[in-house]
Design a protein around this motif. Structure first.
Motif, PDB file in Angstrom:
ATOM      1  N   GLU A  85      33.142  73.249 -41.719  1.00 46.65           N
ATOM      2  CA  GLU A  85      33.458  71.679 -42.081  1.00 46.65           C
ATOM      3  C   GLU A  85      32.217  71.170 -42.946  1.00 46.65           C
ATOM      4  O   GLU A  85      30.950  71.378 -42.941  1.00 46.65           O
ATOM      5  CB  GLU A  85      33.406  70.953 -40.923  1.00 46.65           C
ATOM      6  CG  GLU A  85      34.485  71.528 -39.955  1.00 46.65           C
ATOM      7  CD  GLU A  85      34.462  70.659 -38.500  1.00 46.65           C
ATOM      8  OE1 GLU A  85      33.854  69.402 -38.434  1.00 46.65           O
ATOM      9  OE2 GLU A  85      35.147  70.913 -37.523  1.00 46.65           O
ATOM     10  N   GLU A  86      32.547  70.145 -43.919  1.00 46.68           N
ATOM     11  CA  GLU A  86      31.869  69.281 -44.545  1.00 46.68           C
ATOM     12  C   GLU A  86      30.964  70.026 -45.553  1.00 46.68           C
ATOM     13  O   GLU A  86      29.813  69.668 -45.785  1.00 46.68           O
ATOM     14  CB  GLU A  86      30.782  68.555 -43.459  1.00 46.68           C
ATOM     15  CG  GLU A  86      31.639  67.782 -42.661  1.00 46.68           C
ATOM     16  CD  GLU A  86      32.429  66.575 -42.975  1.00 46.68           C
ATOM     17  OE1 GLU A  86      32.097  66.334 -44.223  1.00 46.68           O
ATOM     18  OE2 GLU A  86      33.406  66.493 -42.245  1.00 46.68           O
ATOM     19  N   LYS A  88      30.106  71.407 -49.605  1.00 40.24           N
ATOM     20  CA  LYS A  88      30.433  71.365 -50.761  1.00 40.24           C
ATOM     21  C   LYS A  88      30.300  72.392 -51.616  1.00 40.24           C
ATOM     22  O   LYS A  88      31.214  72.525 -52.714  1.00 40.24           O
ATOM     23  CB  LYS A  88      29.360  70.464 -51.410  1.00 40.24           C
ATOM     24  CG  LYS A  88      29.029  68.861 -50.902  1.00 40.24           C
ATOM     25  CD  LYS A  88      28.186  68.192 -51.534  1.00 40.24           C
ATOM     26  CE  LYS A  88      28.145  66.682 -51.065  1.00 40.24           C
ATOM     27  NZ  LYS A  88      27.151  65.764 -51.775  1.00 40.24           N
ATOM     28  N   LYS A 107      41.380  73.497 -45.491  1.00 36.38           N
ATOM     29  CA  LYS A 107      42.072  72.188 -45.886  1.00 36.38           C
ATOM     30  C   LYS A 107      41.436  70.881 -45.993  1.00 36.38           C
ATOM     31  O   LYS A 107      41.466  70.049 -46.656  1.00 36.38           O
ATOM     32  CB  LYS A 107      43.310  72.259 -45.509  1.00 36.38           C
ATOM     33  CG  LYS A 107      44.335  73.377 -46.337  1.00 36.38           C
ATOM     34  CD  LYS A 107      45.792  73.102 -45.792  1.00 36.38           C
ATOM     35  CE  LYS A 107      46.524  74.174 -46.547  1.00 36.38           C
ATOM     36  NZ  LYS A 107      48.295  74.029 -45.939  1.00 36.38           N
ATOM     37  N   HIS A 108      40.763  70.973 -44.539  1.00 31.35           N
ATOM     38  CA  HIS A 108      40.428  69.432 -44.119  1.00 31.35           C
ATOM     39  C   HIS A 108      38.812  69.309 -44.582  1.00 31.35           C
ATOM     40  O   HIS A 108      38.141  68.185 -44.204  1.00 31.35           O
ATOM     41  CB  HIS A 108      40.327  69.551 -42.739  1.00 31.35           C
ATOM     42  CG  HIS A 108      41.777  69.753 -42.249  1.00 31.35           C
ATOM     43  ND1 HIS A 108      42.663  68.804 -42.336  1.00 31.35           N
ATOM     44  CD2 HIS A 108      42.234  70.661 -41.341  1.00 31.35           C
ATOM     45  CE1 HIS A 108      43.854  69.149 -41.628  1.00 31.35           C
ATOM     46  NE2 HIS A 108      43.641  70.168 -41.327  1.00 31.35           N
ATOM     47  N   ASN A 109      38.142  70.406 -45.331  1.00 30.87           N
ATOM     48  CA  ASN A 109      37.040  70.280 -45.841  1.00 30.87           C
ATOM     49  C   ASN A 109      37.019  69.580 -47.075  1.00 30.87           C
ATOM     50  O   ASN A 109      36.954  70.126 -48.352  1.00 30.87           O
ATOM     51  CB  ASN A 109      36.266  71.527 -46.007  1.00 30.87           C
ATOM     52  CG  ASN A 109      34.789  71.701 -45.969  1.00 30.87           C
ATOM     53  OD1 ASN A 109      34.204  70.580 -46.651  1.00 30.87           O
ATOM     54  ND2 ASN A 109      34.144  72.670 -45.576  1.00 30.87           N
ATOM     55  N   ILE A 110      37.047  68.135 -47.006  1.00 30.50           N
ATOM     56  CA  ILE A 110      37.425  67.382 -48.334  1.00 30.50           C
ATOM     57  C   ILE A 110      36.234  67.552 -49.443  1.00 30.50           C
ATOM     58  O   ILE A 110      36.872  67.231 -50.502  1.00 30.50           O
ATOM     59  CB  ILE A 110      37.971  65.949 -48.033  1.00 30.50           C
ATOM     60  CG1 ILE A 110      36.689  65.386 -47.179  1.00 30.50           C
ATOM     61  CG2 ILE A 110      39.172  65.926 -46.975  1.00 30.50           C
ATOM     62  CD1 ILE A 110      37.054  63.718 -46.851  1.00 30.50           C
ATOM     63  N   HIS A 111      35.323  67.702 -49.034  1.00 30.23           N
ATOM     64  CA  HIS A 111      34.248  67.900 -50.098  1.00 30.23           C
ATOM     65  C   HIS A 111      34.037  69.105 -50.892  1.00 30.23           C
ATOM     66  O   HIS A 111      33.165  69.170 -51.625  1.00 30.23           O
ATOM     67  CB  HIS A 111      32.818  67.441 -49.257  1.00 30.23           C
ATOM     68  CG  HIS A 111      32.939  66.052 -48.517  1.00 30.23           C
ATOM     69  ND1 HIS A 111      32.983  64.609 -49.219  1.00 30.23           N
ATOM     70  CD2 HIS A 111      32.780  65.473 -47.409  1.00 30.23           C
ATOM     71  CE1 HIS A 111      33.004  63.738 -48.606  1.00 30.23           C
ATOM     72  NE2 HIS A 111      33.078  64.188 -47.324  1.00 30.23           N
ATOM     73  N   LYS A 113      33.837  71.638 -53.209  1.00 29.30           N
ATOM     74  CA  LYS A 113      33.975  71.747 -54.581  1.00 29.30           C
ATOM     75  C   LYS A 113      34.107  73.295 -55.389  1.00 29.30           C
ATOM     76  O   LYS A 113      34.645  73.476 -56.169  1.00 29.30           O
ATOM     77  CB  LYS A 113      32.941  70.857 -55.556  1.00 29.30           C
ATOM     78  CG  LYS A 113      33.003  69.413 -54.873  1.00 29.30           C
ATOM     79  CD  LYS A 113      34.610  68.778 -55.191  1.00 29.30           C
ATOM     80  CE  LYS A 113      34.463  67.395 -54.545  1.00 29.30           C
ATOM     81  NZ  LYS A 113      35.523  66.579 -54.732  1.00 29.30           N
ATOM     82  N   HIS A 137      43.296  71.855 -52.611  1.00 29.93           N
ATOM     83  CA  HIS A 137      43.581  70.818 -53.998  1.00 29.93           C
ATOM     84  C   HIS A 137      42.268  70.432 -54.083  1.00 29.93           C
ATOM     85  O   HIS A 137      42.037  69.701 -55.240  1.00 29.93           O
ATOM     86  CB  HIS A 137      44.521  69.644 -53.467  1.00 29.93           C
ATOM     87  CG  HIS A 137      46.021  70.119 -52.917  1.00 29.93           C
ATOM     88  ND1 HIS A 137      46.713  69.385 -52.204  1.00 29.93           N
ATOM     89  CD2 HIS A 137      46.579  71.366 -52.900  1.00 29.93           C
ATOM     90  CE1 HIS A 137      47.953  70.039 -51.747  1.00 29.93           C
ATOM     91  NE2 HIS A 137      47.600  71.088 -52.435  1.00 29.93           N
ATOM     92  N   GLN A 138      41.195  70.077 -53.237  1.00 30.48           N
ATOM     93  CA  GLN A 138      39.879  69.547 -53.709  1.00 30.48           C
ATOM     94  C   GLN A 138      39.330  70.683 -54.492  1.00 30.48           C
ATOM     95  O   GLN A 138      38.024  70.043 -55.025  1.00 30.48           O
ATOM     96  CB  GLN A 138      39.263  69.085 -52.267  1.00 30.48           C
ATOM     97  CG  GLN A 138      38.685  70.218 -51.676  1.00 30.48           C
ATOM     98  CD  GLN A 138      39.597  70.979 -50.614  1.00 30.48           C
ATOM     99  OE1 GLN A 138      40.608  70.901 -50.989  1.00 30.48           O
ATOM    100  NE2 GLN A 138      38.966  71.580 -49.500  1.00 30.48           N
TER     101      GLN A 138
END
Length: 458
Positions: A85-86, A88, A107-111, A113, A137-138
């Motif tokens: 999680e979390e 980059k 997927k839920h790891n929105i940061h 890159k 998507h991120q």
């Protein structure tokens, strides 16, 4: 298995004064770690974590690191993406990820890159890149290559079809992995059975009953056993390294275990040889003290006659801790233990051990031992003058017996004797009162004697 230890973390936290509670970055690469744990309790402020080139089979116990931004677990035995999680940036290069659908856990790891999956089995699947791009998507970079907007649109359009292909290829890969695991277990069991048989054969060896026969047998067979053992080891090494095996987490772990086992066996052999090494002979059975220089250090012994002492300078290592030096001064010799290795030197004369002193030079770090002599010694100048006087006296006595008189000539530049003839200056006496009546000294009596004969023999 090896896991992360607090001592290891503290040693790797030198840049943070070995404090781990406030640590933000740590590198634990090439530590043969097989289980990832405790970091989420000790280092809650971690932002960057390097764990590449270990033996970690599973990502775990890092989800509580809420500040973690970059995780590098390249060159491990990871087969599935999970418990993250979390982040980059995530580097999973050269692992064994074949379950490509496990990227959906990110997927839920929105940061997130950047993601690296190069060198994993899943990268060989048809539609691998399209599936990852459409799932996450991120994501901005995949395997160091930027994801363009047109590529993402195309991947989303073909996503249902690509997803079906990935599922089918995953099933084939999982069946292959099941067979590889069975083969690895069979191979491991064969190795265990073979070792067990070797141990039983060694324990069942018929040894002689009497101690004397056992010693004789051991003395005779030591060389043959050593040779056989070396040949067996070489043959085992050749079979192990030449045997074709698939590159799997099991084979990688097996290789590590084999290398570690060989290393321990070599260390045990080296330790046994060290323990069997005979002690150094410092004093013979007859009581003769020997000169010994096991640490192979340069030294010099100065005879300071002016101060009546010996000065030994031993060139010990400049940065050697003084606690590793042990100095023992005896009346006839000196012994210095340098990290347990003896340096012993026999002195030319007896010294006073109680009055001796040992110091370290502040410039060179050398050990300087001062040893006063037990007996007083006449200085060199006094010896020379005394010897000259004795020899001159002997010459005068011989000349007196032979009737010849020789004068002692002394170099005034080296010896300054007072001229006793000039201590009181003679004064010419003038006639004053009764002194004039004193008779004059008669000279030339010998000449007036007619009967005098000069006899050279007298």
């Amino acid at each position: 298995f090896l896991s992360v230890t607090e001592d290891l973390v503290r040693r790797r936290a030198e840049h943070n004064n070995c404090e781990i509670f406030s640590l933000e970055e740590i590198s634990l690469h090439q530590q043969e770690i097989e289980k990832l744990e405790y970091l989420d309790k000790w280092c809650r402020d971690l932002k960057i974590l390097y764990l590449q080139n270990n033996l970690i089979p599973k990502i775990e116990n890092v989800s509580k690191l809420k500040k973690l931004e970059y995780l590098n677990v390249a060159l491990n035995n990871i087969e599935r993406i999970e418990n993250l999680e979390e982040l980059k940036k995530l580097d999973l290069t050269a692992n064994f990820i074949g379950e490509l659908s496990s990227v959906e856990s990110l997927k839920h790891n929105i940061h997130l890159k950047e993601l690296f999956l190069t060198g994993n089995p899943c990268t060989e699947f048809e539609g691998y890149r399209q599936f990852v791009v459409a799932t996450l998507h991120q994501l901005q970079y995949l395997d160091s290559k930027e994801i363009e907007r047109s590529e993402r649109i195309k991947a989303l359009q073909d996503y249902p079809e690509v997803k079906q292909k990935i599922r089918e290829q995953e099933q084939v890969y999982l069946l292959k992995r099941a067979r590889e695991k069975e083969e690895a277990e069979r191979r491991m069991q064969e190795r265990k059975d073979k070792k067990q048989n070797q141990m039983e054969s060694k324990l069942g060896f018929d040894s002689p009953d009497s101690p004397q026969e056992r010693e004789n047998h051991q003395a005779e067979g030591d060389g043959e056993q050593e040779t056989c053992r070396t040949v067996e080891d070489d043959e085992e090494d050749r079979r192990f390294w030449e045997e074709p095996t698939p590159y799997t987490p099991e084979s990688r772990l097996e290789t590590h275990r084999y290398i570690e086992e060989k290393r321990r066996a070599k260390d045990n052999t080296r330790e046994s040889k060290k323990s069997e090494k005979p002690p150094w002979t410092l004093v013979t059975a007859e009581g003769k003290v020997l000169n010994v220089n096991v640490p192979k250090l340069h030294f010099s012994l100065k005879d300071d006659e002016e101060n009546n002492q010996f000065i030994l300078e031993l060139a010990v290592y400049r940065y050697l801790d003084t606690s590793l030096l042990d100095v023992d001064v005896q009346p006839t010799y000196i012994r210095v233990l340098v990290k347990g290795k003896p340096f012993q030197f026999v002195l030319p004369e007896e010294v006073k051990p109680d009055s001796s002193s040992a110091k370290r030079s502040q410039t060179t770090g050398h050990l300087v031992v001062t040893m006063p002599k037990a007996k007083e010694i006449i200085l060199a100048k006094q010896k020379v003058s005394a010897s000259i006087k004795h020899s001159d006296c002997d010459k005068l006595q011989k000349n007196a017996r032979s009737g010849r008189v020789e004068k002692l000539e002394v170099d005034p530049s080296k010896y300054s004797f007072p001229d006793v003839t000039k201590i009181i200056q003679e004064k010419e006496r003038t006639g004053q009162g009764p002194i004039k009546l004193q008779p004059e000294k008669i000279t030339g009596v010998k000449k007036s004697c007619v009967d005098f004969e000069n006899d050279e023999d007298v």
